[in-house]
Every structure is written in structure tokens, then in C-alpha cells.
Design an enzyme around this catalytic site. Structure first.
Site, PDB file in Angstrom:
ATOM      1  N   LYS A 131      49.827  70.738  33.135  1.00 51.72           N
ATOM      2  CA  LYS A 131      50.462  69.596  32.467  1.00 51.72           C
ATOM      3  C   LYS A 131      51.894  69.891  32.044  1.00 51.72           C
ATOM      4  O   LYS A 131      52.750  69.004  32.027  1.00 51.72           O
ATOM      5  CB  LYS A 131      49.644  69.193  31.230  1.00 51.72           C
ATOM      6  CG  LYS A 131      48.246  68.675  31.552  1.00 51.72           C
ATOM      7  CD  LYS A 131      48.263  67.237  32.019  1.00 51.72           C
ATOM      8  CE  LYS A 131      46.858  66.732  32.347  1.00 51.72           C
ATOM      9  NZ  LYS A 131      46.885  65.436  33.045  1.00 51.72           N
ATOM     10  N   GLU A 134      50.553  59.818  25.523  1.00 50.90           N
ATOM     11  CA  GLU A 134      49.133  59.550  25.319  1.00 50.90           C
ATOM     12  C   GLU A 134      48.391  60.833  25.643  1.00 50.90           C
ATOM     13  O   GLU A 134      48.901  61.681  26.378  1.00 50.90           O
ATOM     14  CB  GLU A 134      48.664  58.426  26.246  1.00 50.90           C
ATOM     15  CG  GLU A 134      48.239  58.877  27.666  1.00 50.90           C
ATOM     16  CD  GLU A 134      49.383  59.434  28.504  1.00 50.90           C
ATOM     17  OE1 GLU A 134      50.550  59.146  28.194  1.00 50.90           O
ATOM     18  OE2 GLU A 134      49.100  60.184  29.470  1.00 50.90           O
ATOM     19  N   SER A 157      43.546  74.153  37.937  1.00 50.10           N
ATOM     20  CA  SER A 157      44.504  73.394  37.122  1.00 50.10           C
ATOM     21  C   SER A 157      44.607  73.847  35.669  1.00 50.10           C
ATOM     22  O   SER A 157      45.647  73.699  35.043  1.00 50.10           O
ATOM     23  CB  SER A 157      44.155  71.910  37.168  1.00 50.10           C
ATOM     24  OG  SER A 157      42.839  71.686  36.705  1.00 50.10           O
TER      25      SER A 157
HETATM   26  C1  LIG Z   1      43.025  71.419  33.223  1.00 53.27           C
HETATM   27  C2  LIG Z   1      43.134  70.008  33.627  1.00 53.27           C
HETATM   28  N1  LIG Z   1      42.937  69.678  34.919  1.00 53.27           N
HETATM   29  C3  LIG Z   1      43.013  68.406  35.351  1.00 53.27           C
HETATM   30  C4  LIG Z   1      43.277  67.367  34.473  1.00 53.27           C
HETATM   31  C5  LIG Z   1      43.277  65.981  35.014  1.00 53.27           C
HETATM   32  O1  LIG Z   1      44.545  65.392  35.084  1.00 53.27           O
HETATM   33  P1  LIG Z   1      45.277  65.212  36.477  1.00 53.27           P
HETATM   34  O2  LIG Z   1      44.335  64.537  37.385  1.00 53.27           O
HETATM   35  O3  LIG Z   1      46.464  64.363  36.147  1.00 53.27           O
HETATM   36  O4  LIG Z   1      45.665  66.542  36.969  1.00 53.27           O
HETATM   37  C6  LIG Z   1      43.500  67.656  33.111  1.00 53.27           C
HETATM   38  C7  LIG Z   1      43.794  66.570  32.156  1.00 53.27           C
HETATM   39  O5  LIG Z   1      43.756  66.688  30.956  1.00 53.27           O
HETATM   40  C8  LIG Z   1      43.428  68.997  32.691  1.00 53.27           C
HETATM   41  O6  LIG Z   1      43.629  69.326  31.407  1.00 53.27           O
END
Ligand SMILES: Cc1ncc(COP(=O)(O)O)c(C=O)c1O
Lengths: 254, 394
Positions: B90, B112, B378
Site C-alpha cells: 500500500k 478511506e 502483498s
Molecule cells: C496485504 C494486503 N494485500 C492485499 C490487499 C487488497 O488490496 P488490493 O487489491 O488493492 O491490493 C490489502 C488491502 O488492505 C492488503 O492489506
């Protein structure tokens, strides 16, 4: 001529009222319209409730949530309005967000509006360019006017574009805000109203957002054709039900 | 050639655009007219790259997960976004957007957040730049994500409860948008994923594209080729996925796999698998796939992972799905939790529950022995500890 257009030609300041369909009770839609007509308002915006009303403050949000909880749907609204023209002669506008219209089918929605006798739509999140490219022809086919919003931040150039695409009135949002957020007008509104007056637009303007009483109604209509009251009307509906509608309208008009 | 990137009006195929009330038009228009210009300025690039390196800790490693690879009989690489400062991808976006906001002369930031990851990443960059920060968070999420609420407060942000609607992520987004309507001049809205009106999906994807930019040269070093056979990511709004896919979108030999949250199962009524359950509509100013009633009312999704608990998906992903460029897989809460625990045991990495969904695809998708599969890791699982404790009775 469309009822909105004829009304705009009358030589007076217009009072328009917004209310949420199916609120406070699901079957209140038609009675509210009848009370409004009897008390002498000039035009009505019937709010089609939406789960995520981005441009609205708490009052209209809550009335929308309540209406949906009451079981309001697009189909239900059309059902309630099926014979509306037996008793109501006022210009009628449906105001709502684009997604429910899209799901109903834009053409089917417009066709239904035409059958019932709806005169126009206000869909704040249907942008001008998309309307012109994809939907204008359909609106016209069914005799519906589309009213666009402008705000104090809207550039002169864009206001001219909007004026060109408008056949009813321009909905002048009084300040940079959601509905019901601000009350009373200040310096900013005065210079905004003056700026718009000096542009000498072909479309009449009706002011909305932040109008709650006689004082703000008069201020808003000094240089414009009329004003729309939404949140303040809904607040009194919440407090008094449909009984005191005439008193409210009289407090603005007299 | 067909492109899977946004066109100049912000459309991915039929999806995207800016379905916004006029009150938001000047804000979005200012951003639209400036974002590409600003991102192309050498001084912007330099500052962005420097912060990603020294502050975020980039490049993040591309790690060959040997034990996981052995178990599933294919070559699995993990792109370690979990090692970013604040614990997830993020922050790539919030660094980019705070620099953008400064160049646009804004002195107030709103955001948000659902789980609180994007809220923390926004509060972090606001602290870094000394800019006022207000984060909207659903009242229900505030109650279930207490540690992240505390983090945001420690970082100096004001956390405002979203009390409308279902009081979760979509309502927090509505409140942030309403704040922006009421404060159109001095405020920049840092949206947390590749969602919202144009130019947000494209801008956020570009800030996140550093992920696949790095994968390319890292894979070249390790495998002698820039392109994997598959790139895999979980999709909430879709920002980590957009970043991982970005430089591969128009490389047809790279398979794109998007993993959504099935919640308790697609047919249970408690799911967040937008591609399976959604229909074309408008959410938060974007035309995309979203979960809704036949009447066009937006419905409340469910997933054990707050970050995937969103009723829509970014327009890029809606297009990847309908054009069949991407393969969409949905993973239940249970399968995600098991896959998360498995990564702990096999590789010594505790992943976020969002990410755990991407790690759970091997029961549904077979790979060849010499396929190179890159999974975007992620985020890390620290924020989810209580969930893991409750789920596994640790
Ligand atoms: C670790 C992690 N992966 C994925 C996401 C999902 O968001 P996005 O689809 O925008 O990557 C989040 C959202 O809070 C997250 O914290």
C-alpha cells in the site's frame, strides 16, 4: 411543450421540493405528492433511493436507507406512480443515482417514465459527456429533459457546455457541499450567483443545497428562477409525517 | 495491438471512466490534467525513487521459495512486498500520491481504509511530510481492527468513523468522497486501490507498477528471462495485482491469475468474489463489475480478510476478467487460512490473510514442473495475528 419548460416560462419564482420516494412510509409517495400539489409548490423531485448516495448528507442518506428498508425499488416506484397523472399536474422529475437506472436498463427506464408522465431526470453521477454520447437520443425519444448540476467551482467554459446541452433548467448547487451540509449563504454564494447572472445563460437556473427557509429561498432566487428544498423538507417529514406539509410550504411561500 | 492499459479517458475496454457528480468534477479534472505531467517530471521521479529506496526499503526481494516449490512441483517465486515499510504494498501508492498532492499545492489529506493498512500507509506519509491527515473507517472496522486504529493515531492522523450504510469499507469510501466534495480546494484524496473515478485507477496502477518493473530485472538475474509463465496476486480493489501485472499486461505469454475471496463459498451469500457474483454497474465513480441487487443497490460483501472485503473490483480487473486475459480463481476463508499457515511452516514467512488467498491456488490450478510462477506477497500477517489466533486456537 414539456411541463418543466412551461413551468419555467411562468412569471414567478419557482419553489421545488425534493423528497425520497417510500419515505417515511413505503406508501407515502403519492400522498406526499398530493399534499405538495395542494399546498402550491411548483415542481417536485422524486428521489429514487440508492444504497450509496455519494452527493448526499446525512438527512437524505438516512431517508434513502429507510426507504430501501421499507422495500422501495425502482419497479415499486413505477407501480406507485402508475396513475399519478390522474391527480397530479405538477412537473415531475425523478432524481437518483445512475446505477439503479443502468440496472433497470436506461431505455426501459426512460420508456416507463414516459408512460407515467415523468418530465425529466436528474442523475448527478451521469456525466455530461457520457450522456451526450450514449443517452441523449434515448432521453429525447421519450420526451425527458435531463437537468445538469453546476457548482461554484465549475468553470465558465464548462457552464457554457452544460448550458448548451440543457433544455430544462440548470441545477445550481449553492456551495461546494453535499446536501444539507450548510445552511445560510455567505460572500461566496453572492459572488457565485452574480457570476452566473452575468453569464446570461439560455437555461433558467434553479438553486439547490442549503435552502431551508424563507430567508434562504429569497436569497437564492434573487437572481435565479427558483430554488429546491430537500433536506429541510425531509427533516420536517421525519418529525411530522405527511400532516404538516402545507404548513412547511406556506412558511416558505408567504 | 490490443492493450490492457487505460486509454486516455480512463477506460479499460468498457470499464472505468468518471461517473461522478459535478461537485467532484473540478477535483478529478485537476488531477487528470496533471498526473501524467507531474509523474514525468525528473524531480518527481527522483524524489519518488529515493523514498521508495531509502524509506520503503525497495527493491523488495524476489525470493525463490524452494520448499513451497518442491511441495507443489513447480518453480515458485515470492515478490516480497511484505517487507515494505508498514508491512504491505500500500505504501508504494501513498508515497506517490503524497508527492502528487504536494505538487498540486494541497495541504490536507483524506483517505478511506478497511483493515487499516491503507490508512496506516497514508498516515505514515502524512507524518513524513507534515501534512494534516483524516482517515475514514467504518465503525464496524474500527472495532475489529483496533491495533491499526492505534497506529494511525500514533502517526498523528485523525480517524473518523463512517456511520452510514453498513459501516464498513464501502461506506468509509463514501464518507471520504463526501469530505472531498465539501473540501474541494485544499484537500487531496489518497484513494487506496485501483478503484474510483479516472484518473485514480491508472494513477494508482502506475505507482504500484514498480512491483512488476522490479520482477522483470530480478527474474532476468535468476532465470535468465524477464517474463514468468504466470503472475499471481490477490484482488480486493486490485492495487497489488495491478502493480504485479502492470508490465506484463500486454505480454500475452505471461499468464495472469487473479485471486478473489470466496468468503464462506460463492453460493453462500457470504462472499466477496466480485468476478463470479458481480454485474456491470457504477461504484465510487467507476464503471466496473460490482456486487449488487437486481435493483442496482450495492450489496455488502463478506470475507475473513478485511482487505478483500470490497463489493467491486478495479476497472482494469473487470476488463481482464471479461476479456479472458486474466484467469480468476476464488478461494474460501478456510483454504486461505490453511495456505497462510502452510507458508509459515514451509518458508518461515507469516503472510497477510489477503495474501494467503493467492497462496491457496495450488489445489485449483496445476502448473508444469518448469513453469515459473511469481506470487505477489502483498503483505505480512502481523496485523492479522488475532485472526490467526482465533482461527487456529493458538
Ligand atoms: C496485504 C494486503 N494485500 C492485499 C490487499 C487488497 O488490496 P488490493 O487489491 O488493492 O491490493 C490489502 C488491502 O488492505 C492488503 O492489506
Amino acid at each position: 411543450m414539456n411541463r418543466i419548460q412551461s413551468k419555467l416560462q411562468e412569471n414567478k419564482k419557482l419553489l421545488s421540493i425534493y423528497f425520497t420516494a417510500g419515505y417515511p412510509k413505503i406508501e407515502d409517495t403519492l400522498p406526499v405528492l398530493q399534499h405538495l400539489q395542494k399546498s402550491g409548490v411548483d415542481m417536485v423531485e422524486i428521489g429514487l433511493p440508492f444504497s450509496d448516495p455519494l452527493a448526499d448528507g446525512p438527512t437524505i442518506q438516512e431517508s434513502s436507507t429507510a426507504a430501501l428498508r421499507n422495500g422501495m425499488t425502482t419497479e415499486k416506484l413505477f407501480e406507485q406512480l402508475k396513475n399519478v397523472r390522474d391527480t397530479i399536474t405538477l412537473p415531475l422529475i425523478i432524481m437518483g443515482y445512475f446505477n439503479p437506472v443502468l440496472q433497470y436498463g436506461v431505455e426501459a427506464f426512460c420508456k416507463k417514465c414516459n408512460e407515467i408522465g415523468i418530465d425529466g431526470l436528474i442523475l448527478p453521477d451521469l456525466p455530461l459527456d457520457v450522456y451526450v454520447e450514449e443517452y441523449e437520443a434515448t432521453f429525447k425519444k421519450y420526451g425527458l429533459l435531463n437537468m445538469f448540476l453546476i457548482t461554484p467551482q465549475t468553470s465558465d467554459e464548462r457552464i457554457r457546455q452544460i448550458d448548451n446541452s440543457s433544455e430544462g433548467f440548470i441545477y445550481m448547487v449553492s456551495s461546494a457541499s453535499t446536501t444539507g451540509a450548510k445552511s445560510g449563504f455567505g460572500q461566496e454564494q453572492e459572488s457565485y450567483f452574480n457570476r452566473i447572472a452575468e453569464m446570461k445563460l439560455k437555461s433558467p437556473q434553479i438553486v439547490g443545497f442549503g435552502i431551508s427557509n424563507k430567508e434562504t429561498f429569497n436569497a437564492a432566487t434573487k437572481s435565479t428562477k427558483g430554488a429546491i428544498i430537500g433536506s429541510a423538507f425531509i427533516k420536517q417529514l421525519t418529525a411530522n409525517g405527511t400532516e404538516k406539509i402545507a404548513d412547511f410550504v406556506n412558511s416558505i411561500k408567504n | 495491438m490490443k492493450s490492457y492499459h487505460a486509454n486516455e479517458k480512463g477506460y479499460y475496454g468498457e470499464f472505468g471512466g468518471a461517473f461522478i457528480p459535478e461537485m467532484l468534477y473540478p477535483n478529478c479534472e485537476e488531477l487528470r490534467q496533471n498526473y501524467l505531467k507531474i509523474m514525468a517530471e525528473p524531480s518527481f521521479k527522483e524524489e519518488f525513487d529515493q523514498l521508495l529506496k531509502d524509506y520503503v526499503g525497495r527493491p523488495t526481494p524476489l525470493y525463490f521459495a524452494e520448499r513451497l516449490s518442491n511441495k507443489y512441483g513447480t518453480k515458485i517465486y515470492l515478490k516480497r512486498e511484505d517487507l515494505c515499510h508498514t508491512g504491505a504494498h500500500k505504501v508504494n501508492n501513498t508515497i506517490g500520491q503524497i508527492l502528487m498532492a504536494k505538487r498540486l499545492g494541497k495541504n490536507r489529506i483524506i483517505a478511506e481504509t478497511g483493515a487499516g493498512q491503507h490508512g496506516v500507509a497514508t498516515a505514515t506519509v502524512c507524518a513524513l511530510m507534515g501534512i494534516e491527515c483524516v482517515v475514514y473507517m467504518g465503525e464496524i472496522d474500527i472495532a475489529r481492527q483496533a491495533p491499526n486504529v492505534a497506529r494511525m493515531k500514533m502517526l498523528g492522523a485523525e480517524v473518523r468513523p463512517a456511520l452510514s450504510g453498513s459501516r464498513t469499507l464501502k461506506d468509509a469510501t463514501n464518507e471520504a468522497i463526501r469530505d472531498w466534495i465539501n473540501n474541494p480546494v485544499d484537500t487531496h484524496y489518497i484513494i487506496g486501490s485501483v478503484v474510483g473515478p479516472h484518473p485514480y485507477p491508472d494513477m494508482v496502477a502506475r505507482f504500484q507498477s514498480v512491483i512488476s518493473e522490479e520482477i522483470k530485472w530480478q527474474l532476468k538475474e535468476k532465470e535468465g528471462r524477464e517474463n514468468p509463465d504466470y503472475v499471481v496476486a490477490c484482488v480486493g480493489g486490485g492495487s497489488n495485482a495491478a502493480g504485479a501485472y502492470y508490465h506484463y499486461l500486454d505480454e500475452p505469454e505471461v499468464g495472469i491469475i487473479a485471486v478473489e475471496a470466496a468468503g464462506k463459498g460463492i453460493d453462500t451469500g457470504e462472499s466477496a468474489a466480485t468476478s463470479a457474483l458481480g454485474k456491470v454497474g457504477i461504484i465510487h465513480g467507476s464503471k466496473t463489475l460490482l456486487m449488487q441487487t437486481p435493483d442496482g443497490q450495492i450489496t455488502e460483501p463478506y470475507s475473513i480478510s478485511a482487505g478483500l472485503d470490497y463489493p467491486g473490483v478495479g476497472p482494469m480487473h473487470a476488463h481482464l476478467f471479461t476479456s479472458k486475459r486474466g484467469e480468476f480463481i476464488s478461494i474460501t476463508d478456510d483454504d486461505a487460512m490453511q495456505a497462510g499457515l502452510e507458508l509459515c511452516k514451509l518458508e518461515g514467512i507469516i503472510p497477510a490473510i489477503e495474501t494467503s488467498h493467492a497462496l491457496a491456488i495450488f489445489d485449483q490450478k496445476q502448473f508444469k514442473k518448469d513453469d515459473v510462477v511469481v506470487i505477489n506477497l502483498s503483505g505480512r500477517g502481523d496485523k492479522d495475528l488475532q485472526n490467526f489466533i482465533d482461527y487456529f486456537k493458538l
